[in-house]
Motif scaffolding. Structure first.
Motif, PDB file in Angstrom:
ATOM      1  N   ASP A 306       4.868  11.555  -7.957  1.00  0.00           N
ATOM      2  CA  ASP A 306       5.276   9.847  -8.811  1.00  0.00           C
ATOM      3  C   ASP A 306       6.608  10.611  -9.166  1.00  0.00           C
TER       4      ASP A 306
ATOM      5  N   LYS B  12      -4.085   1.304  -5.926  1.00  0.00           N
ATOM      6  CA  LYS B  12      -3.738   2.759  -6.362  1.00  0.00           C
ATOM      7  C   LYS B  12      -3.333   2.819  -7.864  1.00  0.00           C
ATOM      8  N   THR B  45       5.545   0.263  -7.279  1.00  0.00           N
ATOM      9  CA  THR B  45       4.552   0.477  -7.236  1.00  0.00           C
ATOM     10  C   THR B  45       3.986   0.480  -5.492  1.00  0.00           C
ATOM     11  N   ALA B  49       4.359   2.349  -1.976  1.00  0.00           N
ATOM     12  CA  ALA B  49       2.778   2.911  -0.798  1.00  0.00           C
ATOM     13  C   ALA B  49       4.150   2.175   0.458  1.00  0.00           C
ATOM     14  N   THR B  54       4.810   7.505  -2.016  1.00  0.00           N
ATOM     15  CA  THR B  54       3.000   7.452  -3.059  1.00  0.00           C
ATOM     16  C   THR B  54       1.852   7.261  -2.057  1.00  0.00           C
ATOM     17  N   ASP B  55       0.756   8.196  -2.067  1.00  0.00           N
ATOM     18  CA  ASP B  55      -0.674   7.490  -0.939  1.00  0.00           C
ATOM     19  C   ASP B  55      -0.893   6.205  -2.313  1.00  0.00           C
ATOM     20  N   CYS B  56      -2.057   5.474  -1.284  1.00  0.00           N
ATOM     21  CA  CYS B  56      -2.665   5.040  -1.801  1.00  0.00           C
ATOM     22  C   CYS B  56      -4.396   4.871  -1.327  1.00  0.00           C
ATOM     23  N   PHE B  68       2.095   6.944   4.230  1.00  0.00           N
ATOM     24  CA  PHE B  68       2.505   8.045   3.572  1.00  0.00           C
ATOM     25  C   PHE B  68       2.230   9.552   4.644  1.00  0.00           C
TER      26      PHE B  68
END
Lengths: 308, 285
Positions: A306, B12, B45, B49, B54-56, B68
């Motif tokens: 990130d 997340k 964030t 996502a 970004t992964d969640c 993702f």
């Protein structure tokens, strides 16, 4: 996939203008040096370069002149090889770092391009675009150098067609140089992969973070195990003359005697390179696997980290 | 109605911090949804996502895709501006258009050029030579020219002067929004987008405090301006937040019958900014 790769590599050439400026600068310098040499010879009457001395000597046999010309061109090429070595390493170190530093990574990632495609394009730039730009500059530099010497010879009353253009193994040299330029990034692959990985991973100071481990780990290995395996492996990769493609000659480098024995028997430089040894070398293939691992790690870091 | 975005129990965490905490919502086609939250509330964030950056945890589907894992596919139909500064500074305008044209299947270069012709952005200029406002115009001209179903804007007008900010939103509405497309936007300048939003979401400490349409806002929330005894009586009805303005009490009520409070003073529908403060501070109290 291929259109994306072409666009991505073209983008690298826009961003990293050193890819073509460096070889162009080397070509300019070698050409200016040739001009300076010719002027010095005209002014002082003394030829300092032994190759040029042989080329200009009407009494030497054709084979010796051929060797001298090939030696002259290879000497010229070696400057490009050194420049390419630095260029490839510094390019890889910057390739995935710059986009994070200027925060453009979020823009690049807003386009329908995968992280894998992007990272691979950086590797392809180092392995194909940089050698290609170098080759173009080498050819231009060779031609300009030979033209300058021809002008000088003509001014001295000698026939450049006989002394230069009729004797020089130009295409043979170019094919051999191209082969070497293709082989260098393959040989350096694990290092290029390492530098690309550090470029993707380092939050700052990528140069230090890339160099320290490859300097310190061999020392640790020596202290702990009293062996030099890692250090030797790294040093071997850092050197161009250790490539298995040169295995048929001694490892002492571009030796004039080697050249003489090859060319006087009417052999060519191309036939002197050991392709089989290179392609079947375990070192080459392990190097490519190591490179693959580092590239995978670089893709993983770019994808999962990130950046906010 | 078709949902472009469906989030169910999305979370997340960064170490012990839950940046997004069990959030569920849907975004329907043709809507302009504003997402508001204080700094560090989890806005960015959540947007990351949605964009597959970004992964969640939880179920998140954007245009029917897992953002993702199917980011490349998603980016063909999504555009985003994350911040004004993200265009690479070394690139020439022309090169940028070349690159997007070569890599984006849904991009119309012609459209970008038409939009740029209305600005002072020169095609042979480098991004670093452009003013901040011009960089945003350039970025907007690119994403507007992508035939994308969802546009995500994260603080798109940050650092711009008021003229560019006004122009940005008017261009966005005129050139991009056509009722078929959907916009999801976060900004600190709530007032600027108050009139163009159709839906609104508040987030704080990673949790959704509010998720409603602008139309239903007046029915759900009411602001009472009162003082003295009336204020004490109104307080009995449980306002979610109370503040002082020029010696008067302003109370925000949620889900209350307007007639019940009308007797105690003057009634208004709260502005989004006031409602935001009421929800965030009220939740904290």
């Amino acid at each position: 996939m291929i259109t994306n790769q072409l666009a991505l590599v073209r983008r690298e050439l826009w961003e990293h203008r050193s890819i073509w400026i460096t070889p162009a600068a080397v070509a300019t310098i070698t050409t200016l040096l040739a001009v300076a040499m010719v002027i010095a010879v005209a002014a002082f009457g003394e030829i300092l370069n032994p190759d040029i001395e042989k080329i200009a000597d009407a009494t030497v046999p054709e084979s010796v002149r051929r060797v001298a010309l090939a030696g002259f061109l290879l000497g010229n090429t070696s400057v490009f090889l050194i420049a390419m070595w630095f260029l490839a390493i510094f390019y890889c170190l910057d390739a995935l770092y710059a986009e994070r530093k200027d925060k453009s990574i979020l823009f690049w990632r807003s386009l329908p391009i995968t992280d894998a495609e992007t990272v691979v394009s950086k590797l392809l730039t180092a392995a194909i675009a940089i050698p290609l730009a170098t080759m173009v500059a080498v050819i231009i530099s060779h031609l300009l150098n030979l033209i300058i010497i021809s002008i000088w010879l003509a001014a001295e009353g000698a026939n450049p067609m006989r002394f230069i253009w009729g004797a020089v193994p130009l295409f043979d040299t170019w094919i051999a140089v191209t082969t070497i330029l293709i082989a260098v990034p393959i040989w350096m692959a694990p290092l290029l992969g390492w530098f690309l990985f550090i470029s993707a991973w380092a939050k700052r100071g990528p140069l230090l973070r890339a160099v320290l481990p490859i300097a310190i780990l061999p020392i640790l290995e020596y202290i702990v195990f009293r062996s030099w395996a890692l250090g030797e492996a790294i040093l071997t990769r850092l050197s161009i003359v250790t490539m298995p493609i040169f295995d048929s000659i001694s490892h002492s480098g571009f030796d004039e005697d080697d050249l003489e024995s090859i060319l006087s028997e009417n052999l060519s430089l191309v036939s002197w390179l050991d392709y089989g040894k290179f392609l079947t070398s375990i070192e080459v293939w392990t190097g490519l696997i190591v490179c693959g691992l580092f590239i995978t790690a670089a893709i993983y870091v770019r994808r999962y980290r990130d950046e906010s | 109605m078709t949902s472009l975005v469906t989030a169910r129990n999305v979370s997340k965490s960064f170490g012990p911090v839950r940046a997004v905490d069990n959030v569920s919502f849907e975004i329907e086609k043709g809507k302009i949804t504003g997402l508001f939250g204080p700094n560090g509330a989890g806005k960015t964030t959540l947007l990351k996502a949605l964009l597959g950056l970004t992964d969640c945890d939880g179920d998140l589907s954007v245009l029917g895709l897992d953002p993702f894992r199917q980011r490349k596919e998603l980016m063909k139909n999504i555009c985003f501006i994350a911040d004004v500064a993200v265009l690479p500074r070394w690139i020439k305008v022309e090169q940028l258009l070349d690159f997007v044209e070569a890599t984006h299947p849904n991009y119309s270069r012609k459209r970008s050029e038409e939009l740029l012709a209305r600005t002072k952005v020169r095609k042979d200029a480098k991004v670093r030579e452009l003013s901040k406002g011009m960089v945003t115009q350039l970025h907007l001209s690119i994403i507007t020219a992508v035939d994308a179903r969802l546009l995500v804007l994260d603080e798109p007008t940050l650092g711009l002067d008021i003229i560019f900010r006004k122009e940005f939103y008017s261009n966005l509405l005129n050139d991009y929004f056509d009722g078929e497309r959907t916009i999801f936007i976060t900004t600190h300048q709530v007032e600027e987008i108050e009139n163009l939003m159709t839906d609104i979401m508040f987030i704080n400490d990673g949790r959704l405090l509010l998720n409603t349409s602008m139309e239903s806002l007046a029915g759900k929330f009411v602001e009472l301006v009162t003082s003295g005894e009336n204020a004490d009586k109104a307080r009995q009805l449980g306002p979610i937040y109370e503040r002082d303005v020029f010696g008067k009490k302003v109370m925000t009520f949620e889900g209350i019958d307007r007639d019940k409070v009308a007797a105690f003073g003057e009634l208004h529908t709260p502005s989004v900014a006031d409602l935001f403060v009421a929800k965030v501070k009220g939740a904290a109290a």
